[in-house]
Design a protein around this motif. Structure first.
Motif, PDB file in Angstrom:
ATOM      1  N   GLU A  35       0.843  -1.199   0.000  1.00 22.76           N
ATOM      2  CA  GLU A  35       0.000   0.000   0.000  1.00 22.76           C
ATOM      3  C   GLU A  35       0.881   1.252   0.000  1.00 22.76           C
ATOM      4  N   GLY A  36       0.332   2.353  -0.305  1.00 19.39           N
ATOM      5  CA  GLY A  36       1.082   3.604  -0.168  1.00 19.39           C
ATOM      6  C   GLY A  36       1.340   4.326  -1.471  1.00 19.39           C
ATOM      7  N   HIS A  37       0.867   3.733  -2.599  1.00 18.09           N
ATOM      8  CA  HIS A  37       1.072   4.397  -3.883  1.00 18.09           C
ATOM      9  C   HIS A  37       0.419   5.778  -3.911  1.00 18.09           C
ATOM     10  N   ALA A  38      -0.773   5.827  -3.379  1.00 17.84           N
ATOM     11  CA  ALA A  38      -1.530   7.084  -3.440  1.00 17.84           C
ATOM     12  C   ALA A  38      -0.820   8.186  -2.656  1.00 17.84           C
ATOM     13  N   ALA A  39      -0.325   7.812  -1.482  1.00 19.17           N
ATOM     14  CA  ALA A  39       0.361   8.812  -0.645  1.00 19.17           C
ATOM     15  C   ALA A  39       1.635   9.281  -1.319  1.00 19.17           C
TER      16      ALA A  39
END
Lengths: 167, 455
Positions: free
Chosen positions: A146-150
């Protein structure tokens, strides 16, 4: 390096600013692509030295030693006095020591460059873009899970002129 | 093909620098093939004459008692001298952080490599029985005999081969980022060739970090190497007892002469190259003026050395030495001597005038004079000394044969043949270095003018 966010920049200043922001945000394993050699980027990424100097020194010492062994060693192995000089005549032998010192320093240096940059490679990095050899700088922020968006939001806050999400 | 008519921006962007410098690397036109054909014809002449000499024996050359070193060794020293410009400009000016080197170092380094390749042919040609050249190499033979490491001729083998290797490595290292640029704009088999030479370069910070360090170290080791190579070549002469050769000033005298002739040839080549490839925005009058100042400085050193040689002969009170130098200026080879003085000492004095230093036609003509003069310098040193040694009974004159002159002419064609191929397959200016310079220029302009700072 396949999953992450790639930002492209059209100025060195914008790239340096982005590096600082990303590192402040905890992204310390970013990869930076640059069309020019830039000590400023190295400073921004807190890189201060390169191990190639150890290779160069090793090459120099090896070359000088080889020069001594080749000249003095062969003169002693086949003792033949020429020009009325001692068998081991340091002044003329220094020339060979010097030449071999220089020769092996250069060769070891190039080998060091290949070893530490892990070159040659056949396939280029998936994050690499041909514009990086023209006029653009690139910063790739690897993201696991996770964390692509951030990460994408963070890169978009910088002066990036183009942002891509990979993986 | 890029021509003189190509439009060149006054302040190129990074993309424009890529485009302008790589533009000549395209399908060459008829003019290129015509010039290449002339060079190839000269090559055929050289190799034809050389093969004739190998078949008929070294007797077809003019060298004989007492002048056993003639045009071949003269031309060897001439080309080694030419080879000094590249590494001097590239390495020394890099260490001094001279920004003006960036547009001329690539061509100068290429000249170095091709000039050493040319020089390296001449000891082989001079050997006569060229297949025995391996006697010079240190290898463990069955008889356990090694080269005499006290001999300056063996020093020369090591010095010249080391110089060729280091110059090639230095050149190649500088080319790696440019190979990546060529790879990125190429297609098909050219992509594969440039890709292979680029080693997969991508301009990552890690690559630049190691690259910058190793380039600096190579510049550091190449600088004393430049000075050592022509010093060693000078010892081929100075370590003998031949009058006119046995002199302590030979090493600095030869090094200054090498830089003098080398920089002169860089100017001779860069002027038409700049015009043909439309690189006026990158190679400016300022570059030529700086090189012209270097030519003037080394001309003064060379002129001073000529005077010092004569003074040393006079001050030694040695009649043989005095006679050797009197004959050099007034004997059978007086004409080559005065051609040398005129071309190397008198003509370059015009460079005191800024008008001459900034006039490209004048510089072009002047540097051709310098290179003629520098070839004659080596001829005068070598031939006049051997022709007029100690015993009058041992004196004699030397006239080059057509074989030697063919090989001399062919050597220029050999040099230009490689240079022409280089100019059409690789960037003649270091793109990465020019872009680094431009990026900083733009960055300063951005902060100074408050403009948008488009890179």
């Amino acid at each position: 390096m396949s999953s992450g966010v790639l930002g492209q920049y059209d100025t060195l200043h914008g790239t340096l600013d982005a590096i600082a922001r990303l590192r402040d945000a905890g992204h310390r394993d970013i990869e930076v692509f640059s069309p020019i050699p830039s000590p400023e980027i190295e400073e921004a990424m807190d890189i201060h030295s390169s191990p190639v100097r150890v290779w160069a020194l090793t090459g120099a010492i090896t070359g000088c030693t080889l020069g001594v062994l080749l000249t003095a060693g062969t003169s002693l192995a086949y003792p033949l006095v020429t020009q009325g000089k001692p068998l081991v005549s340091l002044p003329p032998f220094v020339v060979f020591m010097f030449e071999l010192t220089v020769l092996l320093t250069g060769i070891f240096g190039l080998v060091a460059l290949l070893v530490h940059t892990r070159r040659p490679v056949i396939n280029l990095d998936p994050a690499y873009r041909t514009s990086f050899s023209v006029d653009r700088w690139g910063i790739f922020v690897p993201v696991n899970g996770e964390g692509h968006a951030a990460a994408e939001a963070l890169v978009r806050e910088t002066a990036a002129v183009d942002v891509e999400v990979q993986g | 093909m890029a021509t003189a008519e190509a439009k060149v921006p006054a302040h190129p962007t990074l993309a424009e620098a890529n485009r302008d410098i790589t533009r000549p690397i395209a399908m060459p036109d008829k003019r290129f093939y015509l010039v290449l054909g002339v060079a190839a014809a000269g090559l055929a002449l050289m190799f034809g004459a050389w093969f004739y000499q190998i078949g008929a024996g070294i007797g077809v050359a003019g060298i004989t008692h007492p002048v056993f070193w003639g045009v071949y060794i003269t031309t060897f020293v001439f080309w080694v001298g030419i080879a000094h410009s590249g590494t001097l400009i590239s390495a020394i000016l890099y260490l001094f952080r001279s920004g003006w080197r960036t547009t001329i170092n690539r061509t100068a380094e290429a000249m170095t490599i091709f000039a050493v390749m040319t020089a390296g042919l001449f000891p082989l040609i001079h050997l006569g029985r060229v297949w025995y050249f391996y006697y010079l190499m240190p290898y463990p033979s069955q008889r356990q005999i090694w080269p005499d490491f006290r001999s300056p001729l063996v020093m020369d083998v090591f010095a010249v081969s080391t110089y060729l290797t280091i110059s090639a490595l230095f050149w190649y290292t500088g080319l790696i980022p440019d190979f990546a640029i060529l790879r990125d704009r190429a297609k098909g088999w050219m992509y594969k060739i440039y890709g292979a030479f680029s080693l997969g370069w991508q301009g990552t910070v890690s690559e630049w970090r190691h690259y910058r360090r190793i380039y600096l170290y190579m510049a550091g080791i190449a600088t004393p190497l430049v000075l050592s190579v022509h010093s060693v070549v000078s010892w081929d002469f100075a370590l003998s007892i031949v009058p006119g050769w046995h002199s302590t000033i030979f090493a600095p005298y030869f090094v200054a002469g090498a830089i003098f002739s080398g920089v002169a040839l860089v100017i001779t080549i860069m002027i038409p190259l700049r015009w043909a490839f439309g690189l006026e925005a990158y190679i400016t009058e300022n570059h030529f003026e700086n090189m012209a100042k270097l030519v003037l400085l080394t001309s003064l050193i060379v002129g001073f050395s000529y005077g010092t040689e004569f003074f040393l002969a006079y001050y030694s009170a040695d009649p043989i030495e005095i006679e050797s130098f009197r004959w050099r200026a007034m004997g059978a080879y007086a004409l080559p001597f005065w051609v040398m003085v005129f071309c190397n000492v008198v003509v370059p004095q015009a460079l005191w005038f800024k008008k001459v230093r900034t006039s490209l036609p004048a510089l072009f003509a002047l540097t051709i004079f310098v290179n003629i003069g520098m070839w004659y310098e080596r001829f005068v040193i070598i031939v006049t000394s051997l022709a007029h040694e100690y015993e009058p009974g041992g004196w004699g004159l030397y006239t080059p044969s057509w074989v030697e002159m063919s090989i001399l002419v062919g050597s220029f064609c050999w040099f230009f043949f490689w240079f022409l191929l280089f100019s059409r397959s690789l960037p003649v200016i270091s793109i990465a270095e020019v872009k680094e310079h431009l990026a900083h220029e733009h960055s300063h302009a951005e902060h100074g003018d408050g403009g948008d700072g488009h890179e």
